[in-house]
Design an enzyme around this catalytic site. Sequence first.
Site, PDB file in Angstrom:
ATOM      1  N   ASN A 182      36.558  36.891  35.028  1.00  0.00           N
ATOM      2  CA  ASN A 182      35.436  37.703  35.534  1.00  0.00           C
ATOM      3  C   ASN A 182      35.517  39.159  35.075  1.00  0.00           C
ATOM      4  O   ASN A 182      34.645  39.960  35.388  1.00  0.00           O
ATOM      5  CB  ASN A 182      35.344  37.622  37.068  1.00  0.00           C
ATOM      6  CG  ASN A 182      36.502  38.304  37.773  1.00  0.00           C
ATOM      7  OD1 ASN A 182      37.529  38.597  37.170  1.00  0.00           O
ATOM      8  ND2 ASN A 182      36.351  38.552  39.055  1.00  0.00           N
ATOM      9  N   LYS A 183      36.564  39.519  34.327  1.00  0.00           N
ATOM     10  CA  LYS A 183      36.694  40.915  33.880  1.00  0.00           C
ATOM     11  C   LYS A 183      35.834  41.161  32.633  1.00  0.00           C
ATOM     12  O   LYS A 183      35.242  40.234  32.100  1.00  0.00           O
ATOM     13  CB  LYS A 183      38.161  41.226  33.587  1.00  0.00           C
ATOM     14  CG  LYS A 183      39.121  40.851  34.704  1.00  0.00           C
ATOM     15  CD  LYS A 183      39.290  41.917  35.770  1.00  0.00           C
ATOM     16  CE  LYS A 183      39.903  41.307  36.994  1.00  0.00           C
ATOM     17  NZ  LYS A 183      40.695  42.105  37.842  1.00  0.00           N
ATOM     18  N   GLN A 184      35.826  42.405  32.181  1.00  0.00           N
ATOM     19  CA  GLN A 184      34.970  42.782  31.054  1.00  0.00           C
ATOM     20  C   GLN A 184      35.308  41.991  29.790  1.00  0.00           C
ATOM     21  O   GLN A 184      34.451  41.743  28.958  1.00  0.00           O
ATOM     22  CB  GLN A 184      35.105  44.288  30.764  1.00  0.00           C
ATOM     23  CG  GLN A 184      34.502  45.179  31.856  1.00  0.00           C
ATOM     24  CD  GLN A 184      35.477  45.521  32.955  1.00  0.00           C
ATOM     25  OE1 GLN A 184      36.358  44.726  33.318  1.00  0.00           O
ATOM     26  NE2 GLN A 184      35.333  46.720  33.510  1.00  0.00           N
TER      27      GLN A 184
END
Length: 376
Positions: A182-184
């Site tokens: 879910n991170k960049q």
Amino acid sequence: MTLKMPMSAPEITPEDVRAVEAVLQTPYLSMGPRVEAFERKVAEYAGVRHAAAVSSGTAGLHLCVIAAGIGPGDEVITTPFSFVASANCILYERAKPVFVDIVPETMNLDPALVEAAVTPRTKAILAVDVFGQPADYDALQKIAERHGLLLIEDACEAIGAAYKGRSVGTLGEAATFAFYPNKQMTTGEGGVIVTDRDDWDRLFRSLRNQGRDENGTWLNHVRLGYNYRMDEMSAALGASQLDRIDGLLAKRARVVQMYNERLQGTEGVTIPTVVPTTTRMSWFVYVVRLDAAIDRDALMARLHEDGIACRPYFTPIHLQPFYAERLGHLPGDFPATEAASNSSLALPFHSNLEEGSVDAVCERLRAALARATTVT
Ligand SMILES: *Cc1c(COP(=O)(O)O)cnc(C)c1O
């Protein structure tokens, strides 16, 4: 129309797939040449001397706490408005997380409260760049210098962000980036610790690899270590993703702009704030604040019925059951954190969210708000 809109979605391109597949044709599956290449790329991107890849952001934070020499009886000042890992890493070494409240605007540590919390036992400040917005590092560095404390940066949500023109990752003694999906950008599971300190980097490399000596000699363990290694498939994916990180961040900023344009001025909704010291925001999530009169949980339930994922972000760490019990915290201890938590609503957000989807989310949010404010 029934929608099914997730909170987040990683962007995986055909190049990413090829990069990972290529690893499987090599004899290296655990730490090898791809891990080294990924580390060099991260170090260059963040503008630091060293980068050590690890199996998760949490593992990276744990190793930072060890490198700082934090142990039983020590206190580490940190924020209760974060993901639980930023406090857990302190407990792993039997030290005490001393929480202080946040600045409502940025939801980051309030430096005045940090200063007030320093005691003879304080060893470090662990700052979190919440939602991709850097903490107030000039103020935190001054406090650290004045009291001889180490400043550790949890930049797990902030790769690419900058504070007064300085890159996140260069603002403390060491910093950790995280690459959960879910991170960049993602490596599946994984993280990287960056630092300018040669001694810390050597220690990170030993600790992540079962405490092996500096040359990684197979059965020569010189300290208590861990298996916190990153594997080659993850590193290949990370390197491929990092090659287009600026593009990924720009796409996320565009989605933020679409949301902001639609939600600005909506009764009861406050869009996210970026303060002037944040010279580059790295958007991790899109979180709006709701007026206190709105029943946030009822609103969320309605959005869920409409197929739109949404959630509170964050639930305060000091009120997580085992923290409350262990450290004796009660509701009301950190009012700004609790207010932020009770009024926060994270909406679906990722780099490829289309305009039509943003429209649909905003429409349904408005409809749910209309009902939430009439049914009082
Ligand atoms: C994601 C995150 C971490 C670490 O996450 P892992 O899942 O262990 O990679 C740590 N701190 C914060 C604030 C995070 O958002």
